[in-house]
Design a protein around this motif. Structure first.
Motif, PDB file in Angstrom:
ATOM      1  N   LEU A 141      60.311  17.544  76.497  1.00 51.74           N
ATOM      2  CA  LEU A 141      61.730  17.889  76.471  1.00 51.74           C
ATOM      3  C   LEU A 141      61.799  19.398  76.618  1.00 51.74           C
ATOM      4  CD1 LEU A 141      61.463  15.272  74.478  1.00 51.74           C
ATOM      5  CD2 LEU A 141      63.803  15.856  73.918  1.00 51.74           C
ATOM      6  N   ILE A 142      62.519  19.864  77.622  1.00 52.00           N
ATOM      7  CA  ILE A 142      62.618  21.297  77.867  1.00 52.00           C
ATOM      8  C   ILE A 142      64.093  21.672  77.952  1.00 52.00           C
ATOM      9  CG2 ILE A 142      62.058  23.183  79.447  1.00 52.00           C
ATOM     10  CD1 ILE A 142      59.682  21.411  80.427  1.00 52.00           C
ATOM     11  N   TYR A 143      64.518  22.535  77.022  1.00 48.37           N
ATOM     12  CA  TYR A 143      65.903  22.988  77.048  1.00 48.37           C
ATOM     13  C   TYR A 143      66.064  24.085  78.087  1.00 48.37           C
ATOM     14  CZ  TYR A 143      70.380  24.987  75.735  1.00 48.37           C
ATOM     15  OH  TYR A 143      71.675  25.458  75.770  1.00 48.37           O
ATOM     16  N   LYS A 144      67.023  23.892  78.990  1.00 49.43           N
ATOM     17  CA  LYS A 144      67.329  24.858  80.046  1.00 49.43           C
ATOM     18  C   LYS A 144      68.672  25.511  79.715  1.00 49.43           C
ATOM     19  CE  LYS A 144      63.799  24.097  82.757  1.00 49.43           C
ATOM     20  NZ  LYS A 144      62.854  25.122  83.132  1.00 49.43           N
ATOM     21  N   GLU A 145      68.604  26.728  79.186  1.00 46.97           N
ATOM     22  CA  GLU A 145      69.797  27.456  78.750  1.00 46.97           C
ATOM     23  C   GLU A 145      70.816  27.604  79.876  1.00 46.97           C
ATOM     24  OE1 GLU A 145      72.578  29.437  76.619  1.00 46.97           O
ATOM     25  OE2 GLU A 145      70.738  28.688  75.705  1.00 46.97           O
ATOM     26  N   GLU A 146      70.346  28.022  81.073  1.00 50.55           N
ATOM     27  CA  GLU A 146      71.282  28.284  82.170  1.00 50.55           C
ATOM     28  C   GLU A 146      72.017  27.023  82.622  1.00 50.55           C
ATOM     29  OE1 GLU A 146      67.296  27.237  83.765  1.00 50.55           O
ATOM     30  OE2 GLU A 146      67.963  28.704  82.297  1.00 50.55           O
ATOM     31  N   ALA A 147      71.388  25.868  82.493  1.00 54.84           N
ATOM     32  CA  ALA A 147      72.012  24.602  82.897  1.00 54.84           C
ATOM     33  C   ALA A 147      72.671  23.886  81.720  1.00 54.84           C
ATOM     34  CB  ALA A 147      70.973  23.688  83.534  1.00 54.84           C
ATOM     35  N   VAL A 157      62.408  17.470  65.133  1.00 54.27           N
ATOM     36  CA  VAL A 157      61.817  18.744  65.541  1.00 54.27           C
ATOM     37  C   VAL A 157      62.886  19.793  65.285  1.00 54.27           C
ATOM     38  CG1 VAL A 157      60.888  20.075  67.454  1.00 54.27           C
ATOM     39  CG2 VAL A 157      60.421  17.631  67.318  1.00 54.27           C
ATOM     40  N   LYS A 158      62.548  20.800  64.461  1.00 50.35           N
ATOM     41  CA  LYS A 158      63.532  21.817  64.077  1.00 50.35           C
ATOM     42  C   LYS A 158      63.157  23.173  64.647  1.00 50.35           C
ATOM     43  CE  LYS A 158      64.629  19.448  59.791  1.00 50.35           C
ATOM     44  NZ  LYS A 158      64.719  19.544  58.348  1.00 50.35           N
ATOM     45  N   PHE A 159      64.136  23.839  65.243  1.00 53.68           N
ATOM     46  CA  PHE A 159      64.005  25.206  65.731  1.00 53.68           C
ATOM     47  C   PHE A 159      65.060  26.028  64.986  1.00 53.68           C
ATOM     48  CE2 PHE A 159      62.423  22.650  69.220  1.00 53.68           C
ATOM     49  CZ  PHE A 159      61.333  23.366  69.691  1.00 53.68           C
ATOM     50  N   GLN A 160      64.655  26.672  63.894  1.00 56.55           N
ATOM     51  CA  GLN A 160      65.628  27.470  63.122  1.00 56.55           C
ATOM     52  C   GLN A 160      65.008  28.731  62.620  1.00 56.55           C
ATOM     53  OE1 GLN A 160      67.471  24.996  60.131  1.00 56.55           O
ATOM     54  NE2 GLN A 160      68.356  23.663  61.655  1.00 56.55           N
ATOM     55  N   ASP A 211      63.569  28.041  74.046  1.00 55.45           N
ATOM     56  CA  ASP A 211      63.411  29.498  74.038  1.00 55.45           C
ATOM     57  C   ASP A 211      61.943  29.930  74.044  1.00 55.45           C
ATOM     58  OD1 ASP A 211      66.200  29.846  73.978  1.00 55.45           O
ATOM     59  OD2 ASP A 211      66.233  29.781  71.784  1.00 55.45           O
ATOM     60  N   GLY A 212      61.124  29.250  74.843  1.00 51.44           N
ATOM     61  CA  GLY A 212      59.716  29.606  74.960  1.00 51.44           C
ATOM     62  C   GLY A 212      58.830  29.112  73.825  1.00 51.44           C
ATOM     63  N   LYS A 213      59.415  28.502  72.807  1.00 48.85           N
ATOM     64  CA  LYS A 213      58.637  27.953  71.690  1.00 48.85           C
ATOM     65  C   LYS A 213      58.411  26.460  71.927  1.00 48.85           C
ATOM     66  CE  LYS A 213      60.668  31.199  68.469  1.00 48.85           C
ATOM     67  NZ  LYS A 213      61.734  31.368  67.497  1.00 48.85           N
ATOM     68  N   ILE A 214      57.183  26.022  71.702  1.00 50.44           N
ATOM     69  CA  ILE A 214      56.840  24.616  71.894  1.00 50.44           C
ATOM     70  C   ILE A 214      56.447  24.005  70.557  1.00 50.44           C
ATOM     71  CG2 ILE A 214      55.287  22.980  73.032  1.00 50.44           C
ATOM     72  CD1 ILE A 214      54.868  25.079  75.208  1.00 50.44           C
ATOM     73  N   LYS A 215      57.038  22.859  70.253  1.00 54.28           N
ATOM     74  CA  LYS A 215      56.667  22.093  69.067  1.00 54.28           C
ATOM     75  C   LYS A 215      56.266  20.700  69.523  1.00 54.28           C
ATOM     76  CE  LYS A 215      59.231  24.788  65.801  1.00 54.28           C
ATOM     77  NZ  LYS A 215      59.874  24.784  64.509  1.00 54.28           N
TER      78      LYS A 215
END
Length: 163
Positions: free
Chosen positions: A27-33, A160-163, A143-147
Motif C-alpha cells: 500500500l503506497i500513499y500518493k500525496e499528489e493524487a 498500521v499507525k503513522f503518528q 511519506d517515505g516511511k515503510i511499515k
C-alpha cells in the motif's frame, strides 16, 4: 541478522522454490493524487488453485496471454478477502486489473480521495481458505516511511499507525 534472513527468505520465495505459501501486498500513499495504490503479488499456482476451488472453474493461468478474461473472478475474490479502513473509516478498494510476470500474478487496486492518513486497518485473508500455512506480508508506505505487518490464519487483520 534478522533483515538478512528476511531477504534470503524472499529470494527463495520468489525464485520459484516456495516451500511455504506467501503473498506480498504493498500500500503506497500518493500525496499528489490523494490516493493509496495497492499491489498484490501472488504465486500463480497457489492463486489458481484458490480461484479454481472458490469459483468451481478449471483455470490454467500460466497458459494465458493475459488475465482480462478472469479479472472479474480476481476482483470478486479480492473484494471478499481484502479490505482497508483508513482512520477508522471503511474505504472502497477499486480493482484496476492484473498482469502476469513469470510465475507470479500482480493484482492492482486503488483507494481514492484519501487525505493525510494516519491509521490503516488492513484485513488480508487472501488464500487463507486454501492454505493453512499462508502468510500475507503487507508493506505500507507513507511519506517515505515503510511499515510491515504479517497476517496469518487466525490473525487476518492488523493496524498500521503513522503518528
Amino acid at each position: 541478522m534478522i533483515f538478512s534472513n528476511y531477504i534470503i527468505g524472499l529470494i527463495l520465495v520468489f525464485s520459484g522454490l516456495h516451500p511455504f505459501h506467501v503473498s506480498i501486498t504493498e500500500l503506497i500513499y500518493k500525496e499528489e493524487a490523494k490516493s493509496v495504490q495497492v499491489m498484490h503479488k501472488v504465486f500463480i499456482d497457489d492463486f489458481e488453485q484458490t480461484l479454481n476451488k472458490n469459483y468451481k472453474v478449471n483455470l490454467d493461468i500460466l497458459a494465458m496471454d493475459d488475465t482480462q478474461s478472469i479479472d472479474s473472478l480476481i476482483e470478486d475474490y479480492l473484494k471478499n478477502n481484502f479490505s482497508v479502513e483508513i482512520d477508522g473509516k471503511e474505504r472502497e478498494v477499486v480493482y484496476l486489473g492484473s498482469e502476469l510476470e513469470e510465475n507470479v500474478l500482480w493484482c492492482y487496486q486503488e483507494i481514492y480521495k484519501v487525505k493525510s492518513p494516519k491509521i490503516f486497518e488492513i484485513r488480508n485473508s487472501i488464500m487463507f481458505d486454501e492454505f493453512d500455512d499462508q502468510s500475507n506480508l503487507v508493506h505500507t508506505t507513507l511519506d517515505g516511511k515503510i511499515k510491515t505487518i504479517r497476517l496469518v490464519k487466525g490473525k487476518k487483520t492488523q493496524k498500521v499507525k503513522f503518528q
